[in-house]
Design a protein around this motif. Structure first.
Motif, PDB file in Angstrom:
ATOM      1  N   GLY A   1       0.811  -1.203   0.000  1.00 51.24           N
ATOM      2  CA  GLY A   1       0.000   0.000   0.000  1.00 51.24           C
ATOM      3  C   GLY A   1       0.843   1.250   0.000  1.00 51.24           C
ATOM      4  O   GLY A   1       2.065   1.197   0.116  1.00 51.24           O
ATOM      5  N   ASP A   2       0.178   2.385  -0.110  1.00 51.44           N
ATOM      6  CA  ASP A   2       0.878   3.663  -0.211  1.00 51.44           C
ATOM      7  C   ASP A   2       0.312   4.705   0.746  1.00 51.44           C
ATOM      8  O   ASP A   2       0.470   5.900   0.534  1.00 51.44           O
ATOM      9  CB  ASP A   2       0.802   4.199  -1.641  1.00 51.44           C
ATOM     10  CG  ASP A   2      -0.626   4.314  -2.149  1.00 51.44           C
ATOM     11  OD1 ASP A   2      -1.562   4.076  -1.345  1.00 51.44           O
ATOM     12  OD2 ASP A   2      -0.821   4.617  -3.333  1.00 51.44           O
ATOM     13  N   GLY A   3      -0.357   4.276   1.806  1.00 52.44           N
ATOM     14  CA  GLY A   3      -0.947   5.238   2.726  1.00 52.44           C
ATOM     15  C   GLY A   3      -0.953   4.732   4.153  1.00 52.44           C
ATOM     16  O   GLY A   3      -0.317   3.733   4.500  1.00 52.44           O
ATOM     17  N   ALA A   4      -1.716   5.442   4.982  1.00 51.43           N
ATOM     18  CA  ALA A   4      -1.742   5.125   6.407  1.00 51.43           C
ATOM     19  C   ALA A   4      -2.372   3.765   6.684  1.00 51.43           C
ATOM     20  O   ALA A   4      -1.995   3.090   7.645  1.00 51.43           O
ATOM     21  CB  ALA A   4      -2.498   6.217   7.160  1.00 51.43           C
ATOM     22  N   LEU A   5      -3.322   3.329   5.835  1.00 49.25           N
ATOM     23  CA  LEU A   5      -3.969   2.047   6.071  1.00 49.25           C
ATOM     24  C   LEU A   5      -2.965   0.901   5.994  1.00 49.25           C
ATOM     25  O   LEU A   5      -3.053  -0.061   6.769  1.00 49.25           O
ATOM     26  CB  LEU A   5      -5.098   1.842   5.048  1.00 49.25           C
ATOM     27  CG  LEU A   5      -5.856   0.515   5.144  1.00 49.25           C
ATOM     28  CD1 LEU A   5      -6.465   0.335   6.528  1.00 49.25           C
ATOM     29  CD2 LEU A   5      -6.924   0.422   4.061  1.00 49.25           C
ATOM     30  N   ALA A   6      -1.996   0.986   5.074  1.00 50.97           N
ATOM     31  CA  ALA A   6      -0.989  -0.074   4.962  1.00 50.97           C
ATOM     32  C   ALA A   6      -0.161  -0.172   6.237  1.00 50.97           C
ATOM     33  O   ALA A   6       0.111  -1.277   6.733  1.00 50.97           O
ATOM     34  CB  ALA A   6      -0.087   0.188   3.752  1.00 50.97           C
ATOM     35  N   HIS A   7       0.238   0.958   6.793  1.00 53.61           N
ATOM     36  CA  HIS A   7       1.054   0.939   8.014  1.00 53.61           C
ATOM     37  C   HIS A   7       0.258   0.398   9.194  1.00 53.61           C
ATOM     38  O   HIS A   7       0.765  -0.424   9.972  1.00 53.61           O
ATOM     39  CB  HIS A   7       1.552   2.353   8.312  1.00 53.61           C
ATOM     40  CG  HIS A   7       2.377   2.931   7.206  1.00 53.61           C
ATOM     41  ND1 HIS A   7       2.417   4.288   6.955  1.00 53.61           N
ATOM     42  CD2 HIS A   7       3.161   2.354   6.266  1.00 53.61           C
ATOM     43  CE1 HIS A   7       3.208   4.514   5.916  1.00 53.61           C
ATOM     44  NE2 HIS A   7       3.661   3.356   5.485  1.00 53.61           N
TER      45      HIS A   7
ATOM     46  N   ALA B   1      -2.515  -8.382   1.163  1.00 52.97           N
ATOM     47  CA  ALA B   1      -3.458  -7.264   1.206  1.00 52.97           C
ATOM     48  C   ALA B   1      -2.982  -6.182   0.254  1.00 52.97           C
ATOM     49  O   ALA B   1      -1.832  -5.734   0.329  1.00 52.97           O
ATOM     50  CB  ALA B   1      -3.580  -6.712   2.619  1.00 52.97           C
ATOM     51  N   LEU B   2      -3.858  -5.752  -0.634  1.00 57.46           N
ATOM     52  CA  LEU B   2      -3.563  -4.700  -1.602  1.00 57.46           C
ATOM     53  C   LEU B   2      -4.439  -3.500  -1.243  1.00 57.46           C
ATOM     54  O   LEU B   2      -5.650  -3.495  -1.499  1.00 57.46           O
ATOM     55  CB  LEU B   2      -3.862  -5.182  -3.022  1.00 57.46           C
ATOM     56  CG  LEU B   2      -3.043  -6.403  -3.469  1.00 57.46           C
ATOM     57  CD1 LEU B   2      -3.618  -7.013  -4.740  1.00 57.46           C
ATOM     58  CD2 LEU B   2      -1.588  -6.034  -3.663  1.00 57.46           C
ATOM     59  N   VAL B   3      -3.818  -2.497  -0.616  1.00 62.24           N
ATOM     60  CA  VAL B   3      -4.567  -1.364  -0.062  1.00 62.24           C
ATOM     61  C   VAL B   3      -4.084  -0.050  -0.648  1.00 62.24           C
ATOM     62  O   VAL B   3      -4.085   0.976   0.028  1.00 62.24           O
ATOM     63  CB  VAL B   3      -4.474  -1.356   1.475  1.00 62.24           C
ATOM     64  CG1 VAL B   3      -5.214  -2.544   2.063  1.00 62.24           C
ATOM     65  CG2 VAL B   3      -3.028  -1.375   1.942  1.00 62.24           C
ATOM     66  N   HIS B   4      -3.673  -0.045  -1.910  1.00 65.64           N
ATOM     67  CA  HIS B   4      -3.289   1.203  -2.569  1.00 65.64           C
ATOM     68  C   HIS B   4      -4.524   2.077  -2.762  1.00 65.64           C
ATOM     69  O   HIS B   4      -5.664   1.592  -2.829  1.00 65.64           O
ATOM     70  CB  HIS B   4      -2.635   0.902  -3.923  1.00 65.64           C
ATOM     71  CG  HIS B   4      -1.307   0.219  -3.812  1.00 65.64           C
ATOM     72  ND1 HIS B   4      -0.113   0.900  -3.804  1.00 65.64           N
ATOM     73  CD2 HIS B   4      -0.997  -1.096  -3.680  1.00 65.64           C
ATOM     74  CE1 HIS B   4       0.885   0.027  -3.686  1.00 65.64           C
ATOM     75  NE2 HIS B   4       0.378  -1.177  -3.608  1.00 65.64           N
ATOM     76  N   SER B   5      -4.305   3.365  -2.855  1.00 62.37           N
ATOM     77  CA  SER B   5      -5.418   4.295  -3.028  1.00 62.37           C
ATOM     78  C   SER B   5      -6.009   4.260  -4.423  1.00 62.37           C
ATOM     79  O   SER B   5      -7.090   4.793  -4.648  1.00 62.37           O
ATOM     80  CB  SER B   5      -4.951   5.725  -2.711  1.00 62.37           C
ATOM     81  OG  SER B   5      -3.849   6.081  -3.523  1.00 62.37           O
ATOM     82  N   ASP B   6      -5.314   3.619  -5.379  1.00 67.53           N
ATOM     83  CA  ASP B   6      -5.766   3.533  -6.761  1.00 67.53           C
ATOM     84  C   ASP B   6      -6.359   2.151  -7.000  1.00 67.53           C
ATOM     85  O   ASP B   6      -5.690   1.132  -6.803  1.00 67.53           O
ATOM     86  CB  ASP B   6      -4.597   3.791  -7.710  1.00 67.53           C
ATOM     87  CG  ASP B   6      -5.013   3.752  -9.169  1.00 67.53           C
ATOM     88  OD1 ASP B   6      -6.211   3.946  -9.436  1.00 67.53           O
ATOM     89  OD2 ASP B   6      -4.145   3.525 -10.026  1.00 67.53           O
TER      90      ASP B   6
ATOM     91  N   VAL C   1      -6.826  -9.955  -0.108  1.00 66.55           N
ATOM     92  CA  VAL C   1      -7.705  -8.939   0.472  1.00 66.55           C
ATOM     93  C   VAL C   1      -7.443  -7.648  -0.299  1.00 66.55           C
ATOM     94  O   VAL C   1      -6.325  -7.120  -0.281  1.00 66.55           O
ATOM     95  CB  VAL C   1      -7.445  -8.742   1.972  1.00 66.55           C
ATOM     96  CG1 VAL C   1      -8.357  -7.669   2.532  1.00 66.55           C
ATOM     97  CG2 VAL C   1      -7.643 -10.049   2.729  1.00 66.55           C
ATOM     98  N   ILE C   2      -8.460  -7.143  -0.983  1.00 62.68           N
ATOM     99  CA  ILE C   2      -8.297  -6.040  -1.927  1.00 62.68           C
ATOM    100  C   ILE C   2      -9.162  -4.868  -1.479  1.00 62.68           C
ATOM    101  O   ILE C   2     -10.330  -5.032  -1.123  1.00 62.68           O
ATOM    102  CB  ILE C   2      -8.694  -6.466  -3.355  1.00 62.68           C
ATOM    103  CG1 ILE C   2      -7.985  -7.767  -3.729  1.00 62.68           C
ATOM    104  CG2 ILE C   2      -8.369  -5.377  -4.357  1.00 62.68           C
ATOM    105  CD1 ILE C   2      -8.496  -8.382  -5.004  1.00 62.68           C
ATOM    106  N   ARG C   3      -8.563  -3.695  -1.516  1.00 63.15           N
ATOM    107  CA  ARG C   3      -9.293  -2.462  -1.194  1.00 63.15           C
ATOM    108  C   ARG C   3      -9.795  -1.841  -2.495  1.00 63.15           C
ATOM    109  O   ARG C   3      -9.015  -1.457  -3.360  1.00 63.15           O
ATOM    110  CB  ARG C   3      -8.369  -1.494  -0.462  1.00 63.15           C
ATOM    111  CG  ARG C   3      -8.928  -0.101  -0.256  1.00 63.15           C
ATOM    112  CD  ARG C   3      -7.840   0.806   0.280  1.00 63.15           C
ATOM    113  NE  ARG C   3      -8.313   2.139   0.566  1.00 63.15           N
ATOM    114  CZ  ARG C   3      -7.543   3.139   0.989  1.00 63.15           C
ATOM    115  NH1 ARG C   3      -6.242   2.926   1.171  1.00 63.15           N
ATOM    116  NH2 ARG C   3      -8.043   4.328   1.225  1.00 63.15           N
ATOM    117  N   LEU C   4     -11.134  -1.766  -2.631  1.00 63.72           N
ATOM    118  CA  LEU C   4     -11.747  -1.174  -3.815  1.00 63.72           C
ATOM    119  C   LEU C   4     -12.878  -0.256  -3.392  1.00 63.72           C
ATOM    120  O   LEU C   4     -13.634  -0.570  -2.467  1.00 63.72           O
ATOM    121  CB  LEU C   4     -12.301  -2.258  -4.748  1.00 63.72           C
ATOM    122  CG  LEU C   4     -11.316  -3.058  -5.616  1.00 63.72           C
ATOM    123  CD1 LEU C   4     -12.083  -3.986  -6.543  1.00 63.72           C
ATOM    124  CD2 LEU C   4     -10.418  -2.154  -6.408  1.00 63.72           C
TER     125      LEU C   4
END
Length: 636
Positions: A5-11, A98-103, A124-127
């Motif tokens: 990921g690239d944001g706070a959710l990944a951390h 887990a894929l939690v990128h903002s895009d 686990v995918i963030r969409l």
């Protein structure tokens, strides 16, 4: 476990997996010099390294041992999660990714690559696009079933779960507004929380809740003690105690499982077609009194005509109505009493005409406003003021309505995402800038139970909270704040200024991380609740294939300090939903098919599915997994 990921959710997700579940984690993030707006913000690399206890300017390729009781962690940098980056992170041997990128496009591309590299990996995918997420989930599960080398691999071990941070944070935000805590577990339409109870006094009878989850440390009530400390002579928390342990620990506090309920006034009916809708929603109070006065006058004139003329009562009432509507002959040559009554009847008819016109206009206006946003009623109280009707606010509104909680929405943009939802649900809504004087008063903030400030602006949320506190000092306030340091400072200041009021500052990424972590552990994991320095997991387990449960009674299946059966799913196996932690469709705040507080003598059958609370080690034993917190253990 791999988190990309690239944001706070990944951390936060990486920290949840490492510290709560004790898993080994690989965090895949963009390089520090990459400063695109949709990538990791400045300083994100430093926060990621600090999370794992080491500061470095190069890619970490060796495991970093975490604190005691936590798993190992590794940090990998890559411009994007392509084939090379995912292989470097160890996707081929990973248990979950887990894929939690903002895009959304980045997450979809990485999910397709990961499924090809490892058909058995749990994705686990963030969409944000929920319909696209459903199609993608079916596609990836089908690809896993076709590409798996071992046909005997359980479907749950190669599952795909698509989540939205807004959907996962909504139950916690709703629970915070009701019960003041976000540490909740969602199970088939029921919100559960762990309530801490002080030691009972002699002769005191306390509410046992659904069950006792833990006994707190012996130092909890010691002013010189520290909860959960490892100091000599201090007894730590005892998870899932039996009856004998609870009888021997009268001086220790307890953690009790409770349902999150709302005890305020119920939600008013939302549609005019509801048979329970009162007449007052169609006609105003003043108009109803006017109609009542006209009817009383008609009855009085009819009785007076009957007494004066000596006619039959029905004929006297008929003459009175004719006089009111001015369609009778004038009473010329008749007694004076009859003439006076005819004049009074004519005057009553003149008064009736504007009342009838007003009733028609009010009725038409009410039905015309049925498609518009209703306004808060004057007598509304005990409600929740929801500020911000964006992506998060809309999902929170749905959760609050499912719990039958009265809500008043406030939104500055009339075209916001949640305005159409509020109009459809007939939720009172105030359109305008919350910084304007008197806007919160129109939302009846002085009579509200809580304020949920969920706009995308930290300053707007803070200003609304401060103004609401000036109007009602004891108001419960929940703010959505992005910056952790700022949120901490705001919370401490408001708590010091208003010690009697409850204040909570919440981040969507912080609330969504536990749900994403539970999905990475498997669909059977419903959530986790920390107890001091330990954690209790809640899981939905099929009884078949587990000799510790199958054929045993609920009392026999209980193992102290390991697991306890809490509820039974009474739905038929063909109708069961795969994930009890997902939000129920169809609305309604009623519980689903779970039966709580089972009798101890109930025998668990192979076709049953139960919800149980377990420790990490107990759940690993029950599922046939090895604990993942030992240093040097090979990936699963």
């Amino acid at each position: 476990m791999i988190v990309s990921g690239d944001g706070a959710l990944a951390h936060r997700l990486a920290g949840e997996l490492r510290d709560v579940y004790g898993e080994r984690v690989v965090l895949l993030v963009p390089p520090e010099h990459q400063t695109r707006s949709d990538r990791l913000p400045a300083g994100g690399r430093a926060r990621a390294s600090a999370l794992f206890g080491r500061m470095s300017s190069v890619v970490l390729r060796t495991p970093v041992t975490g604190t005691e009781g936590a798993g190992e962690a590794r940090l990998v940098e890559a411009v994007e999660p392509n084939d090379t980056a995912l292989m470097e992170a160890g996707t081929e041997q990973a248990a979950a990714l887990a894929l939690v990128h903002s895009d959304d496009e980045t997450n979809i591309r990485a999910a397709l690559i990961a499924r090809r590299l490892n058909p058995r990996v749990r994705l686990v995918i963030r969409l944000y696009n929920r319909k696209l997420g459903q199609y993608l989930q079916e596609l990836l599960d089908q690809a896993a079933a076709l590409a798996a080398a071992d046909p005997a691999t359980p479907a749950s071990e190669a599952s795909t779960t698509v989540l939205s941070d807004a959907d996962t944070a909504a139950p916690a935000l709703a629970a915070t507004a009701i019960a003041g805590t976000s540490k909740v577990v969602h199970a088939d339409g029921v919100l559960l929380r762990a309530g801490q109870r002080p030691p009972p006094r002699p002769g005191e009878v306390t509410d046992p809740g659904l069950c006792t989850l833990a006994l707190l440390s012996s130092t909890t009530n010691d002013p010189a003690g520290a909860e959960g400390s490892d100091r000599s002579g201090a007894e730590g928390p005892r998870l899932l105690p039996d009856e004998r342990s609870m009888d021997d620990a009268d001086r220790r506090g307890r953690v009790v499982l409770e349902t999150v309920t709302y005890t305020g006034p119920p939600q008013q009916p939302g549609r005019l077609t509801d048979l329970r809708a009162p007449l007052g929603r169609l006609f105003s109070r003043r108009l109803r009194w006017s109609l009542a006065g006209i009817v009383a006058s008609v009855f009085a004139l009819a009785i007076a005509t009957w007494l004066t003329t000596g006619d039959d009562p029905l004929h006297a009432a008929y003459l009175t109505l004719l006089d009111i509507f001015a369609i009778d002959d004038p009473a010329i040559g008749q007694p004076v009493g009859r003439q006076v009554l005819q004049l009074l009847s004519g005057l009553t008819g003149l008064l009736l005409l504007p009342v009838l016109i007003a009733a028609v206009l009010e009725g038409l206006g009410t039905f015309r406003s049925a498609s518009s946003l209703p306004r808060p009623s004057r007598g509304l109280s005990g409600h929740v003021v929801l500020l911000g009707m964006g992506k998060v606010g809309a999902r929170v509104l749905v959760r609050l309505r499912e719990l039958d909680i009265p809500v008043v929405c406030v939104e500055a943009d009339p075209e916001a995402r949640g305005i159409a939802l509020a109009r459809r649900l007939r939720v009172p809504t105030v359109i305008g800038d919350v910084t304007q004087e008197g806007l919160l008063e129109s939302a009846r903030i002085h009579r509200a139970h809580a304020l949920l400030a969920l706009t995308s602006s930290d300053t707007t949320n803070l200003e609304a909270a401060l103004y609401a506190r000036s109007v009602k000092p004891d108001l419960r306030v929940v703010m959505r704040l992005y910056d952790d340091d700022f949120a901490t400072a705001v919370y401490r200041t408001l708590r010091a200024a208003h010690p009697q009021a409850l204040t909570r500052s919440r981040s969507v990424s912080h609330l969504a991380a536990p749900a994403f972590a539970g999905a990475m552990m498997g669909r059977q994991i419903l959530g986790a609740i920390p107890v001091e320095r330990k954690v209790l997991l809640f899981a939905a387990i099929d009884v078949a294939g587990h000799p510790q449960l199958e054929g045993r009674t609920v009392e026999e299946a209980f193992r102290e300090g390991a697991w306890r059966v809490l509820a039974l799913d009474t739905s038929s196996p063909a109708d069961r939903v795969p994930d009890l932690g997902a939000a129920r469709r169809g609305g309604g705040g009623a519980p689903g098919d779970l039966v709580w507080q089972l009798p101890p003598g109930y025998v668990l059958r192979p076709e049953d599915r139960v919800v149980l609370a377990a420790t990490r080690r107990g759940l690993a034993e029950l599922l046939g997994r090895r604990p993942a917190s030992r240093v040097g253990q090979r990936p699963r």
